[in-house]
Design a protein around this motif. Structure first.
Motif, PDB file in Angstrom:
ATOM      1  N   ASN A 469      36.540  40.741  62.013  1.00  0.00           N
ATOM      2  CA  ASN A 469      36.048  42.116  62.068  1.00  0.00           C
ATOM      3  C   ASN A 469      37.263  43.033  62.208  1.00  0.00           C
ATOM      4  O   ASN A 469      37.943  43.015  63.238  1.00  0.00           O
ATOM      5  CB  ASN A 469      35.089  42.286  63.245  1.00  0.00           C
ATOM      6  N   LEU A 470      37.540  43.818  61.176  1.00  0.00           N
ATOM      7  CA  LEU A 470      38.729  44.673  61.193  1.00  0.00           C
ATOM      8  C   LEU A 470      38.693  45.679  62.330  1.00  0.00           C
ATOM      9  O   LEU A 470      39.748  46.105  62.819  1.00  0.00           O
ATOM     10  CB  LEU A 470      38.865  45.394  59.851  1.00  0.00           C
ATOM     11  N   GLU A 471      37.501  46.047  62.771  1.00  0.00           N
ATOM     12  CA  GLU A 471      37.411  47.038  63.837  1.00  0.00           C
ATOM     13  C   GLU A 471      37.886  46.482  65.169  1.00  0.00           C
ATOM     14  O   GLU A 471      38.198  47.244  66.092  1.00  0.00           O
ATOM     15  CB  GLU A 471      35.967  47.512  63.965  1.00  0.00           C
ATOM     16  N   SER A 472      37.955  45.154  65.288  1.00  0.00           N
ATOM     17  CA  SER A 472      38.385  44.548  66.558  1.00  0.00           C
ATOM     18  C   SER A 472      39.880  44.272  66.593  1.00  0.00           C
ATOM     19  O   SER A 472      40.416  43.830  67.608  1.00  0.00           O
ATOM     20  CB  SER A 472      37.632  43.228  66.778  1.00  0.00           C
ATOM     21  N   ILE A 473      40.588  44.528  65.460  1.00  0.00           N
ATOM     22  CA  ILE A 473      42.030  44.251  65.425  1.00  0.00           C
ATOM     23  C   ILE A 473      42.806  45.451  65.937  1.00  0.00           C
ATOM     24  O   ILE A 473      42.585  46.572  65.485  1.00  0.00           O
ATOM     25  CB  ILE A 473      42.485  43.908  63.991  1.00  0.00           C
TER      26      ILE A 473
END
Length: 473
Positions: A469-473
């Motif tokens: 999930n890119l939002e968690s990087i």
């Protein structure tokens, strides 16, 4: 090294016409990989080469090999640089694979109940994978393909399905083993990432249980033995699922038609479900197809499923989706040329140099030719030979447009500190349960070590596929 960009000499971009999934044309690291490049600069990885060699050796000693000859075992070429796909992109893949799994299963049901399909009868009945003994037989819940593997290419915008694999698709354990080795030796690589869990064997177990008419079935995995090219996978899967791994000699059919296996310490046990990893069932276990047709045992996948991954039938899948579901295909296919259709044959002959030529019954990269990847000095003779073959035997071949598909970064085998870009494809698996097709988030990424052909049997390597999930990087 700054993590947002790379010096121009850090990576060899010899395929600059293709989309690189990790680094853009300005040598800017894409968002999915920025944390990864931070991680490989961690002081804990100063001995990266030594750690990689230890992981390679451990995997080999634990049997992570494939057999090119009965007594010759080669280590599976592993790359610990992962392929990273956003959760958002993978959702499209999941939806598209589920759509195809449903439609291919509906097609098989129509074939074996003798219902007219949009695929010409001569292609169905002329396929080497059509099994007339199965006409009129329906497995539980009409599910023929519990296990389905689709091969995909990506061009930076679109995922294309280039092949459907329905008989005995392999490769599901490779990314599992690589992730296991990475966790043991290179756990720092995952720092800052929250990976989607990839445990496909749990879905496979559910699919096997749902294939049986028995409430608590006794299940086994049938292998072609230690000399088989995929024996490691058979062994590893049976361990993960905690079911017996059996060879042909372990099974026999009783006078009442039941399938029985001898289990050390338990004696004879009736088998309810067989996950078969062999093609010619009745050669391995005489009478097993009859036992299946008599309802004595469930087979995963059903015999006769190969019609649906016949390469000429593949060319009809987009129309099958529209026919059965009244939907547009979620995943695209390369433009295909079916030589049994005169217009397609004429177009293929004019454009052979820019096409991929596939034998109708080929598998594992065998029987696949990409003329433009051959030296110009030999290309002319090869093209003339192909033109003759497809003209004389049009129902033996399928031709597809050659895609400029994506590359990703891989480590050089001789030096893990040097990276290069390689063509990469993706095999994604679906498991058909009572709740419909299930697609676990991940899959087998295969990279080409030479040219564009990525299959392991043709010299390709394998790597893990991280869905994040890119939002968690």
């Amino acid at each position: 090294m700054h993590v947002d960009s790379l010096p121009s000499k850090s990576i060899d971009f010899s395929k600059d016409e293709s989309f690189n999934e990790a680094i853009d044309s300005n040598l800017i690291i894409r968002k999915e990989y920025q944390q990864f490049f931070k991680n490989i600069q961690n002081p804990r990885l100063l001995r990266l080469g030594e750690k990689v060699m230890s992981a390679d050796l451990t995997a080999y000693l634990e049997g992570f090999t494939y057999n090119v000859k009965p007594t010759e075992y080669n280590a599976v070429p592993m790359d610990f640089v992962p392929r990273i796909i956003s959760k958002q992109n993978f959702q499209t893949i999941q939806d598209g694979i589920k759509q195809r799994a449903k439609v291919l299963n509906m097609f098989l049901k129509d074939v074996y109940t003798q219902k007219k399909t949009i695929v010409p009868d001569e292609l169905i009945f002329g396929s080497e994978y059509f099994n007339p003994d199965l006409i009129g037989h329906l497995p539980k819940n009409d599910i023929f393909i519990q296990v389905y593997g689709a091969d995909l290419l990506y061009n930076g915008e679109t995922y294309y399905v280039i092949e459907d694999n329905l008989r005995v698709p392999s490769g599901v354990t490779y990314p599992i083993k690589i992730r296991e080795m990475s966790d043991r030796y290179l756990d720092i690589l995952k720092k800052g990432y929250k990976l989607e869990s990839y445990k496909p064997w749990k879905f496979l177990l559910d699919a096997m249980k749902d294939a049986s008419w028995v409430k608590n079935p006794f299940m086994v995995l049938l292998t072609d033995g230690t000399s088989g090219s995929a024996y490691f996978e058979h062994m590893y899967l049976s361990k993960l699922m905690n079911i017996p791994l059996v060879e042909a000699g372990d099974l026999y059919i009783t006078a009442s038609g039941n399938v029985v296996v001898k289990i050390p310490g338990e004696g004879e046990v009736q088998v309810d479900v067989i996950y078969r990893r062999v093609e010619d069932l009745d050669i391995f276990v005489p009478g097993i197809t009859k036992a299946y047709l008599d309802g004595k045992v469930a087979l995963v996948n059903s015999p006769g499923t190969g019609i649906a991954d016949d390469k000429l039938v593949y060319s009809y899948v987009p129309e099958l989706i529209r026919h059965y579901l009244s939907e547009e295909p979620i995943l695209e296919q390369p433009k295909s040329y079916n030589p049994t259709i005169p217009e397609d044959l004429e177009s293929a002959i004019k454009n052979v140099e820019n096409l991929v030529v596939k034998e109708r019954g080929g598998y594992g990269g065998m029987g696949t030719v990409i003329p433009r990847d051959h030296p110009k000095s030999k290309r002319g003779a090869l093209i003339e030979k192909i033109k003759t073959e497809i003209t004389e035997k049009p129902d033996d071949y399928l031709l597809q447009e050659t895609l400029d598909f994506s590359t990703t970064i891989t480590r050089e085998s001789f030096n893990p500190l040097i990276m290069r870009d390689s063509y990469v494809d993706l095999r994604v698996f679906s498991y058909y349960t009572n709740d419909g097709p299930q697609v676990p988030p991940g899959g087998l990424s295969r990279y080409a070590r030479h040219g564009r052909i990525t299959n392991n049997s043709s010299g390709g390597g394998v790597k893990d596929t991280w869905v994040v999930n890119l939002e968690s990087i």
